[in-house]
Design an enzyme around this catalytic site. Structure first.
Site, mmCIF file in Angstrom:
data_model
loop_
_atom_site.group_PDB
_atom_site.id
_atom_site.type_symbol
_atom_site.label_atom_id
_atom_site.label_comp_id
_atom_site.label_asym_id
_atom_site.label_seq_id
_atom_site.Cartn_x
_atom_site.Cartn_y
_atom_site.Cartn_z
ATOM 1 N N TYR A 53 -20.041 -9.312 -35.439
ATOM 2 C CA TYR A 53 -20.099 -8.502 -34.219
ATOM 3 C C TYR A 53 -20.113 -9.432 -33.025
ATOM 4 C CZ TYR A 53 -20.533 -3.462 -34.444
ATOM 5 O OH TYR A 53 -20.243 -2.140 -34.528
ATOM 6 N N GLU A 55 -19.799 -8.163 -29.381
ATOM 7 C CA GLU A 55 -19.603 -7.385 -28.154
ATOM 8 C C GLU A 55 -19.833 -8.266 -26.935
ATOM 9 O OE1 GLU A 55 -22.085 -4.609 -30.064
ATOM 10 O OE2 GLU A 55 -21.065 -2.918 -29.092
ATOM 11 N N ASP A 199 4.822 -2.555 -19.864
ATOM 12 C CA ASP A 199 4.432 -2.566 -21.275
ATOM 13 C C ASP A 199 5.570 -3.258 -22.017
ATOM 14 O OD1 ASP A 199 4.027 -2.024 -23.937
ATOM 15 O OD2 ASP A 199 3.442 0.071 -23.629
ATOM 16 N N THR A 225 1.677 -5.039 -27.462
ATOM 17 C CA THR A 225 1.109 -5.136 -28.801
ATOM 18 C C THR A 225 1.429 -6.543 -29.292
ATOM 19 O OG1 THR A 225 3.143 -4.221 -29.692
ATOM 20 C CG2 THR A 225 1.292 -2.709 -29.440
ATOM 21 N N LYS A 228 4.940 -6.614 -32.968
ATOM 22 C CA LYS A 228 6.369 -6.266 -33.042
ATOM 23 C C LYS A 228 7.177 -7.568 -33.060
ATOM 24 C CE LYS A 228 5.680 -1.682 -31.027
ATOM 25 N NZ LYS A 228 4.390 -1.575 -30.351
ATOM 26 N N ARG A 234 -1.636 -6.500 -36.156
ATOM 27 C CA ARG A 234 -1.638 -5.279 -35.359
ATOM 28 C C ARG A 234 -2.725 -5.408 -34.296
ATOM 29 N NH1 ARG A 234 1.669 -2.331 -37.849
ATOM 30 N NH2 ARG A 234 1.540 -0.767 -36.232
HETATM 31 N N1 DSN Z 1 5.074 3.213 -32.461
HETATM 32 C C1 DSN Z 1 5.713 2.177 -31.697
HETATM 33 C C2 DSN Z 1 7.168 2.136 -31.932
HETATM 34 O O1 DSN Z 1 7.569 2.374 -33.055
HETATM 35 O O2 DSN Z 1 7.930 1.844 -31.031
HETATM 36 C C3 DSN Z 1 5.394 2.254 -30.269
HETATM 37 O O3 DSN Z 1 4.028 2.185 -30.125
#
Ligand code: DSN
Length: 417
Positions: A53, A55, A199, A225, A228, A234
Site C-alpha cells: 500500500y 497512498e 488523449d 493509457t 496500446k 494496463r
Molecule cells: N477501448 C479502447 C480502444 O479499444 O480503443 C479505448 O479505450
C-alpha cells in the site's frame, strides 16, 4: 524470467491461464488498442510490489515501508518525463478513463462545458459521451469528421467552440486513422479561453518514437493509457505543465483513487525504459509500415478504408460497400482465428452494437515480429474470411492455417501452455 502459467495448486485457474495463453498464441491479434508486453514487463507487473500500500506520493505517503515504492514511482516519473519531454507526470492512474477523469476534475467544475470528438466519429466515451462521467457531469458537445474527406472538421471545432464556449477542448480518438493537427486545436482553445487536453492513448508509442507529432507542446494536459502502442501494462498516465501538477495530483489521489498499484507502476517503468531504447523507434516504424501495407492490400482487394487509408497503427474498413456489418465481420474473423473489433464508421446508420465498420491495428502483430510481407498473408486471411462470412467450415479451415502461420512468430516461448 520468473513468470509462469503453472498453478498446480489450483487446477481450475491453471487451466484458464493456459487457455488464455494459447488463445493469444494461436490467433492473429488485431485489436488496435492491444499489444503484447515484453517478458520483463510481464514479470515486473507480477512482482512483490503487488503487496504494498502506498497512498500518497513519494516522500508523502500515509503508510510506512514505502521507501522502495518511492524509488519505483520516482523512476517511472523520470522515465515518462524524459520520453515525452513533459514538465510533470502522474503515473498512478489505473486506466485511461481515470487519467481523463483526473484531468476533467482538475480543470473543470461539474456543469462546465467540454468539446470532444463524437464517439460515433471515432472519439472516446470519456470525451463527453452521454453515458460516461464526462457527458453526465459536464455540458458536452461534440465535433466530428467531414463527410467528404472523413478528416476532422477543424472548422466545426472552431464554430462549436465559439458557439458553446467550452472550458475544455479535447483532442484524441480511438478509431481515427489519421494524424491530428494539435496546433489547430490549440488555436480553437485560445480563441475561446479554453484549456486543451489531448488523449494520446492510441498513438502514444508513435509519439514516443517521434513518428507522430507530440501533443505535449500544445496541450495543457496530455493523458494516455500505457498498454496500446506504448506496449506497457494496463494503466494510465497524466502529463501536464508544472503549473497544473498540484491540481492533477490532488485529483488522482485522493480525489479519485486510493492506493496506487505499485506493481503496475513498476511495470510502467519497465515499459518506459524499453521505449527509451533506440529499438523502440524501429518497432514503431515497423508498425507504421505494416499498417500501411495492410491498407494497400485491403484497398487492392476492393475494401473502402475510412479517409482512404492510414497514417497510424490502425485502419477502419467501411463494410457498407460490401454489404456486411461490423458484427458479422468480427464474428467471422474470430472463427478464422483473427481477433478484431467491430467499430462505427462516421455517419453509420447501424446500431453501435452492430456497426458498419471493422477496426484493425498492427501493433500487436508487429511485436510478434511480422513484417510487411507477412502482412500480405494476414491480409489474404482477412479477405478470404470476409468473403466467406457464414461459411463456418471454411472459416474454421482458415483458422487452422492461421494457427500454422503464427507459429512462425513465437509468443512468450519461455512459458508452458
Ligand atoms: N477501448 C479502447 C480502444 O479499444 O480503443 C479505448 O479505450
Amino acid at each position: 524470467m520468473p513468470i509462469s502459467t503453472d498453478l498446480p495448486s489450483d487446477p481450475q485457474l491453471d487451466a484458464i491461464l493456459r487457455r488464455e495463453l494459447n488463445r493469444q498464441r494461436r490467433k492473429l491479434e488485431m485489436i488496435a488498442s492491444e499489444n503484447f508486453v515484453s517478458e520483463a514487463v510481464l514479470s515486473v507487473g507480477a512482482s512483490v510490489f503487488t503487496n504494498k500500500y502506498a497512498e500518497g506520493y513519494p516522500d508523502r505517503r500515509y503508510y510506512g515501508g514505502c521507501e522502495h515504492a518511492d524509488e519505483i514511482e520516482l523512476l517511472t516519473q523520470q522515465r515518462a518525463r524524459k520520453l515525452f519531454a513533459a514538465e510533470h507526470v502522474n503515473v498512478q492512474p489505473h486506466c485511461g478513463s481515470s487519467a481523463n477523469m483526473a484531468a476533467f476534475f482538475a480543470l473543470l467544475k461539474p456543469g462546465d462545458g467540454v468539446l470532444g470528438m463524437s464517439l460515433a466519429h471515432g472519439g472516446h466515451l470519456t470525451h463527453g459521451a452521454s453515458v460516461s462521467f464526462s457527458g453526465r457531469l459536464f455540458r458536452s458537445s461534440s465535433y466530428g469528421v467531414r463527410e467528404d474527406t472523413e478528416l476532422i472538421d477543424y472548422d466545426q471545432v472552431l464554430e462549436l467552440a465559439e458557439k458553446n464556449k467550452p472550458k475544455l477542448i479535447i483532442a484524441g480518438a480511438s478509431s481515427y486513422p489519421r494524424v491530428i493537427d494539435f496546433a489547430k486545436f490549440r488555436q480553437a482553445a485560445d480563441r475561446v479561453g479554453a484549456c486543451l487536453m489531448v488523449d494520446m492513448a492510441h498513438f502514444a508509442g508513435l509519439v514516443a518514437a517521434g513518428l507522430y507529432p507530440s501533443p505535449v507542446p500544445h496541450a495543457d494536459v496530455v493523458t494516455t493509457t500505457t498498454h496500446k502502442t506504448l506496449r506497457g501494462p494496463r494503466g494510465g498516465l497524466v502529463l501536464c505543465r508544472r503549473g497544473l501538477a498540484k491540481a492533477i495530483d490532488e485529483q488522482v489521489f485522493p480525489g479519485l483513487q486510493g492506493g496506487p498499484l505499485v506493481h503496475v507502476i513498476a511495470a510502467k517503468a519497465a515499459a518506459l525504459g524499453e521505449a527509451l531504447e533506440p529499438e523502440f523507434i524501429d518497432y514503431q516504424r515497423q508498425i507504421l509500415k505494416n499498417t500501411a501495407r495492410l491498407a494497400v492490400r485491403l484497398t487492392d482487394a476492393g475494401y473502402r478504408l475510412v479517409s482512404g487509408g492510414t497514417d497510424t497503427h490502425l485502419l477502419l474498413i467501411d463494410l457498407r460497400t460490401v454489404g456486411l456489418t461490423g458484427q458479422a465481420a468480427q464474428t467471422a474473423l474470430d472463427k478464422a482465428g483473427i481477433t478484431a473489433n467491430k467499430n462505427a464508421v462516421p455517419f453509420d446508420r447501424e446500431h453501435f452494437s452492430v456497426t458498419s465498420g471493422l477496426r484493425l491495428g498492427a501493433a500487436a502483430l508487429t511485436t510478434r515480429g511480422l513484417k510487411e510481407s507477412d502482412m500480405d498473408e494476414v491480409s489474404d486471411f482477412i479477405v478470404e474470411a470476409l468473403r466467406h462470412v457464414g461459411d463456418d467450415a471454411r472459416l474454421r479451415k482458415i483458422g487452422l492455417r492461421v494457427e500454422e502461420f503464427v507459429k512462425r512468430f513465437p509468443l512468450y516461448p519461455g512459458l508452458d501452455a
